[in-house]
Design a protein around this motif. Structure first.
Motif, mmCIF file in Angstrom:
data_model
loop_
_atom_site.group_PDB
_atom_site.id
_atom_site.type_symbol
_atom_site.label_atom_id
_atom_site.label_comp_id
_atom_site.label_asym_id
_atom_site.label_seq_id
_atom_site.Cartn_x
_atom_site.Cartn_y
_atom_site.Cartn_z
ATOM 1 N N GLU A 75 0.783 -1.232 -0.031
ATOM 2 C CA GLU A 75 0.023 0.044 -0.010
ATOM 3 C C GLU A 75 0.784 1.337 -0.101
ATOM 4 O O GLU A 75 0.399 2.391 -0.136
ATOM 5 C CB GLU A 75 -0.858 -0.019 1.233
ATOM 6 C CG GLU A 75 -1.997 -0.835 1.220
ATOM 7 C CD GLU A 75 -2.964 -1.124 2.396
ATOM 8 O OE1 GLU A 75 -4.150 -1.142 2.104
ATOM 9 O OE2 GLU A 75 -2.418 -0.565 3.613
ATOM 10 N N SER A 76 2.179 1.166 0.133
ATOM 11 C CA SER A 76 3.094 2.271 0.438
ATOM 12 C C SER A 76 3.482 3.067 -0.853
ATOM 13 O O SER A 76 3.250 2.062 -1.953
ATOM 14 C CB SER A 76 4.257 2.007 1.335
ATOM 15 O OG SER A 76 5.315 1.326 0.549
ATOM 16 N N THR A 77 3.683 4.277 -0.662
ATOM 17 C CA THR A 77 4.510 4.940 -2.054
ATOM 18 C C THR A 77 5.681 4.327 -2.448
ATOM 19 O O THR A 77 6.307 4.339 -3.269
ATOM 20 C CB THR A 77 4.860 6.416 -1.584
ATOM 21 O OG1 THR A 77 5.541 6.500 -0.507
ATOM 22 C CG2 THR A 77 3.338 6.933 -1.433
ATOM 23 N N ASN A 78 6.329 3.369 -1.659
ATOM 24 C CA ASN A 78 7.648 2.544 -1.891
ATOM 25 C C ASN A 78 7.400 1.357 -2.877
ATOM 26 O O ASN A 78 8.142 0.891 -3.397
ATOM 27 C CB ASN A 78 8.400 2.078 -0.858
ATOM 28 C CG ASN A 78 8.754 3.174 0.226
ATOM 29 O OD1 ASN A 78 9.396 4.069 -0.436
ATOM 30 N ND2 ASN A 78 8.890 3.285 1.430
ATOM 31 N N PHE A 79 6.040 0.938 -3.172
ATOM 32 C CA PHE A 79 5.776 -0.195 -3.904
ATOM 33 C C PHE A 79 6.538 -0.205 -5.114
ATOM 34 O O PHE A 79 7.136 -1.554 -5.456
ATOM 35 C CB PHE A 79 4.216 -0.043 -4.167
ATOM 36 C CG PHE A 79 3.805 -1.376 -4.787
ATOM 37 C CD1 PHE A 79 3.793 -2.780 -4.322
ATOM 38 C CD2 PHE A 79 3.231 -1.304 -6.195
ATOM 39 C CE1 PHE A 79 3.310 -3.795 -5.048
ATOM 40 C CE2 PHE A 79 2.975 -2.564 -6.704
ATOM 41 C CZ PHE A 79 2.964 -3.694 -6.359
ATOM 42 N N ASP A 80 6.607 0.700 -5.919
ATOM 43 C CA ASP A 80 7.267 0.839 -7.284
ATOM 44 C C ASP A 80 8.606 1.446 -7.194
ATOM 45 O O ASP A 80 9.084 1.732 -8.477
ATOM 46 C CB ASP A 80 6.448 1.305 -8.478
ATOM 47 C CG ASP A 80 5.094 0.488 -8.865
ATOM 48 O OD1 ASP A 80 5.416 -0.873 -8.743
ATOM 49 O OD2 ASP A 80 3.974 0.882 -9.027
ATOM 50 N N THR A 81 9.313 1.262 -6.193
ATOM 51 C CA THR A 81 10.481 1.917 -6.070
ATOM 52 C C THR A 81 11.606 0.596 -5.790
ATOM 53 O O THR A 81 11.275 -0.339 -5.771
ATOM 54 C CB THR A 81 10.827 2.861 -5.006
ATOM 55 O OG1 THR A 81 10.720 2.247 -3.759
ATOM 56 C CG2 THR A 81 9.367 4.042 -5.100
ATOM 57 N N ASP A 82 12.904 1.301 -5.903
ATOM 58 C CA ASP A 82 14.246 0.313 -5.642
ATOM 59 C C ASP A 82 14.631 0.368 -4.289
ATOM 60 O O ASP A 82 15.779 0.282 -3.971
ATOM 61 C CB ASP A 82 15.054 0.656 -6.660
ATOM 62 C CG ASP A 82 15.592 2.226 -6.733
ATOM 63 O OD1 ASP A 82 15.080 2.700 -5.942
ATOM 64 O OD2 ASP A 82 16.653 2.416 -7.294
ATOM 65 N N LYS A 83 13.464 0.951 -3.208
ATOM 66 C CA LYS A 83 14.107 1.008 -1.999
ATOM 67 C C LYS A 83 14.237 -0.368 -1.316
ATOM 68 O O LYS A 83 15.053 -0.389 -0.269
ATOM 69 C CB LYS A 83 12.820 1.530 -1.050
ATOM 70 C CG LYS A 83 12.780 3.003 -1.503
ATOM 71 C CD LYS A 83 13.552 4.030 -1.302
ATOM 72 C CE LYS A 83 13.047 5.384 -1.677
ATOM 73 N NZ LYS A 83 14.097 6.468 -1.008
#
Length: 307
Positions: A75-83
């Motif tokens: 659900e987070s904004t990190n979902f599609d990132t490379d975190k």
């Protein structure tokens, strides 16, 4: 299409269910506000699945394993990132052909439970039952112990959601067919056959069938019903519990200490919330999957180390 989720329990080999293929990925490092966290991760691949199908699977995976990290990431904004930074092979891979020892960790369930079979049971549930599970994840807050700088505390809201789910599973007491007289309202046709506490105890006894566990669960449920539910709904009760610096060493928050101190001590309030969380999840797992296992409530342990 494909995405990756951090998780407590990735499968040890590829598993396909309802159009989703789940496979182990890597151990990952995630930088968060209060430090660095490490998790295993899993790859989820699909071709023609709808978003609703994926959402359904995420809810199922989280209620089965109590796997809050995958839901938060999804659900987070990190979902599609490379975190998520790969850190080698996964450490805690699980055989999905039998997940019995992880549903009630560390209590072993006495029968084999296949991940795919449980998922099928979940998909066959009514809309009402699925709504109860979805509601369980509403207002699921970070359970890290608060500090003296904390102003907001959503513990009461979380407890209220959990109590509502439990109350829905228990149901309401049957109405008495008789009529009572009131000096103000005259004849009253609708009233319960029994007291609320007697009804809750009766229903818990029907569901759990273990006198000691019924008594343990009843104490928590009744405390919340009488001292939190009504006041939160009707009076917008605001938690007064604050951070109290404890003595050096470990404190075990059993029921005696929790019930005595939750009004003033934020750790005791957290303990109360976690006990209600356990009860609700246990009742939900029983209602949805007919597991008939109700473990003893685990006490919260807090420890202060002075350097």
């Amino acid at each position: 299409m494909k995405f990756t989720l951090p998780t407590q329990h990735a499968p040890n080999k590829e598993v396909t269910i309802n159009g989703l293929t789940i496979s182990p990925a890597t151990r990952v490092k995630i930088e968060v506000g209060f430090g660095t966290m490490y998790w295993d991760s899993m790859n989820i691949e699909f071709s023609e699945c709808s978003q609703n199908t994926i959402n359904e699977w995420v809810i199922f995976h989280n209620i089965i394993f109590n796997d809050y990290i995958s839901l938060e990431w999804y659900e987070s904004t990190n979902f599609d990132t490379d975190k998520m930074i790969p850190e080698g092979e996964c450490n805690y891979l699980l055989d999905y052909s039998d997940i019995s020892n992880k549903i009630y960790f560390p209590n072993n369930y006495p029968h084999i439970l296949r991940y795919a079979d449980l998922y099928k049971k979940y998909l066959d549930q009514s809309r009402e039952n699925k709504s109860l599970i979805k509601a369980y994840f509403n207002s699921k807050e970070n359970t890290r112990i608060t500090t003296e700088r904390t102003i907001r505390n959503s513990s009461f809201l979380r407890i209220l959601v959990l109590f509502s789910i439990t109350e829905s599973i228990i149901g309401t007491a049957p109405k008495c067919p008789g009529i009572v007289e009131c000096s103000v309202h005259g004849k009253i046709h609708s009233h319960s056959k029994t007291t609320s506490k007697e009804w809750i105890e009766h229903r818990l006894s029907e569901i759990i069938k273990d006198t000691e566990r019924v008594e343990e669960y009843l104490k928590v449920i009744w405390e919340i019903r009488q001292k939190i539910r009504h006041k939160t709904v009707h009076e917008a009760l605001i938690p007064k519990s604050s951070n109290i610096i404890q003595d050096e060493g470990e404190i075990v928050w059993d029921w005696s200490r929790t019930s005595e101190e939750w009004r003033e001590n934020s750790v005791a309030l957290l303990s109360l919330m976690l006990k209600m969380d356990e009860i609700t999840r246990n009742l939900l797992l029983n209602k949805i999957f007919n597991l008939n296992l109700f473990p003893e409530l685990k006490p919260l342990r807090s420890k202060r180390v002075v350097k």
